[in-house]
Design a protein around this motif. Structure first.
Motif, PDB file in Angstrom:
ATOM      1  N   GLU A 277      10.014  -0.343  27.158  1.00  0.00           N
ATOM      2  CA  GLU A 277      10.166  -0.914  26.009  1.00  0.00           C
ATOM      3  C   GLU A 277      11.593  -1.598  25.663  1.00  0.00           C
ATOM      4  OE1 GLU A 277       9.287   1.632  22.517  1.00  0.00           O
ATOM      5  OE2 GLU A 277       6.953   1.865  23.132  1.00  0.00           O
ATOM      6  N   ASP A 280      12.220  -4.540  27.751  1.00  0.00           N
ATOM      7  CA  ASP A 280      11.653  -5.794  27.060  1.00  0.00           C
ATOM      8  C   ASP A 280      12.561  -6.235  26.243  1.00  0.00           C
ATOM      9  OD1 ASP A 280       9.330  -7.712  26.754  1.00  0.00           O
ATOM     10  OD2 ASP A 280       9.616  -6.691  24.524  1.00  0.00           O
ATOM     11  N   ASP A 283      15.504  -7.939  27.726  1.00  0.00           N
ATOM     12  CA  ASP A 283      15.171  -9.406  28.320  1.00  0.00           C
ATOM     13  C   ASP A 283      15.331 -10.517  27.223  1.00  0.00           C
ATOM     14  OD1 ASP A 283      14.918  -8.716  30.917  1.00  0.00           O
ATOM     15  OD2 ASP A 283      12.663  -8.714  30.583  1.00  0.00           O
ATOM     16  N   HIS A 284      14.721 -10.132  25.916  1.00  0.00           N
ATOM     17  CA  HIS A 284      14.870 -10.749  24.955  1.00  0.00           C
ATOM     18  C   HIS A 284      16.047 -11.136  24.463  1.00  0.00           C
ATOM     19  CE1 HIS A 284      13.509 -12.659  21.095  1.00  0.00           C
ATOM     20  NE2 HIS A 284      14.055 -11.665  20.266  1.00  0.00           N
TER      21      HIS A 284
END
Length: 389
Positions: A277, A280, A283-284
């Motif tokens: 999580e 992710d 990365d954002h």
């Protein structure tokens, strides 16, 4: 006015983030500089020969060097616009900085040569004649140079170009220098004093000063300079707006030329979080940093023990002691290993370059202060020098 010119000569001129548009803007600025400086050179050379004034003739050759500088700027933008290749994977953007540096060196050379000629004129003064034609040419030259200073400054701001900012500074210096030449000729005529050489020396000093300032402005990004505090704060605010990130450190920005910057930073996340999580989220955040600040971001995750009261209290105590050594010092990557005889406090210390203490002095003071708090505390310290202002 600037938009009208760009609309005519630079297609899609408003999209300055586009490398092609930016290159065309730079080339257009170079062409304008070449044409105007050649016209000024011809006019001032004529005026200098008519007046017999070394200051006017030298100022004319100053404009000729400006035309050469515009050629260098034009070539620099053309080279900087080349795409990355196997030998230059980060592109050729720094060629623009090198072009700005070459412009600065030309400015310095002209200043030195003008100074030498002016000193010779002081030693061997000659009578000068100020005709209406000469005065008119110099007045027009000042007005043209002021317009060029505005034009290059506006273009430099629009496309974030140090080379054009250096050219704008040179144009402002030229306007002042030509004004000084005109005033000197007027005073020489009124008071019958040989001021031509002295005015030439003043002009040379102004030109040399401009050259040093422009050289520094282009050398700083080549050598590597920290990001501006406002940008650092904005980056920090953006990253911390994404939970579960609780802090950042070791922010580094590498500048490979306008439009080509890379950034790395360490982001603190809870040690017990779901790694998939958080990955992710990271990365954002990297994509958001690229979209907002036009840079390629790489974020390293640092796990911290946020749910351990002992670690938290020791971390806060250590951070307070670090601020007592110097208010600008911070800590990160804090962890402990608790043994039967000692408690190892392991952490990194960020020391800005403004702090005059050596790395060894910072370590020694912090270790001593922690030992004074509890003789069982043993400090294992890594000193990092700050990459931000």
């Amino acid at each position: 006015m600037l938009n009208s010119l760009l609309r005519r000569f630079v297609p899609n001129y408003e999209n300055t983030e586009d490398k092609t548009v930016r290159q065309r803007c730079g080339v257009f600025s170079g062409v304008v500089g070449i044409i105007l400086n050649l016209l000024l050179f011809a006019g001032k050379l004529t005026a200098g020969l008519i007046a017999g004034a070394i200051s006017v003739t030298a100022d004319a050759f100053n404009n000729l060097s400006d035309a050469a500088s515009s050629v260098v700027t034009l070539v620099g933008f053309r080279l900087a616009g080349q795409e990355a290749d196997a030998d230059h994977p980060f592109g050729h953007g720094r060629m623009e900085y090198l072009a700005g540096l070459a412009v600065s060196l030309l400015i310095l050379l002209v200043g030195v040569e003008l100074g030498k000629s002016s000193i010779e004129k002081i030693i061997h003064p000659e009578e000068t004649l100020l005709s209406p034609l000469t005065a008119g040419i110099l007045v027009v030259s000042v007005l043209v140079k002021l317009w060029m200073a505005w034009f290059n400054s506006a273009m430099g701001k629009r496309i974030r170009s140090e080379a054009l900012r250096a050219t704008a500074a040179d144009s402002r210096s030229d306007a002042i220098a030509t004004s000084a030449v005109l005033v000197g000729l007027l005073l020489s005529r009124v008071f019958r004093l040989p001021l031509d050489g002295w005015v030439g020396v003043l002009v040379a000093i102004l030109i040399i000063r401009t050259g040093f300032g422009s050289a520094k402005a282009t050398l700083d990004p080549l050598l590597g300079q920290p990001p501006e505090p406002e940008e650092v704060h904005a980056i920090e605010q953006l990253i911390l707006s994404f939970p579960p990130i609780s802090g950042i450190h070791d922010l580094v920005v590498h500048d490979y030329g306008p439009g080509r910057r890379m950034m790395s930073v360490h982001a603190e996340v809870p040690a017990d979080c779901d790694i998939m999580e958080v990955h992710d989220v990271i990365d954002h955040v990297e994509r958001e940093l690229g979209r907002t600040f036009s840079l390629e971001a790489v974020i390293h995750m640092d796990p911290i023990q946020s749910d351990n009261p002992l670690v938290q209290s020791l971390r806060e105590m250590t951070a307070d002691l670090a601020r007592q050594v110097d208010p600008a010092i911070t800590i990160h990557d804090f962890r402990i290993t608790d043994g039967p005889n000692f408690t190892n406090l392991i952490f990194d210390v960020v020391v800005p370059y403004s702090v005059k203490l050596s790395d060894g002095e910072v370590k020694e003071r912090l270790a001593r202060m922690l030992g004074d708090m509890d003789e069982r505390y043993h400090a294992v310290i890594q000193v990092d020098r700050s990459y931000v202002r």
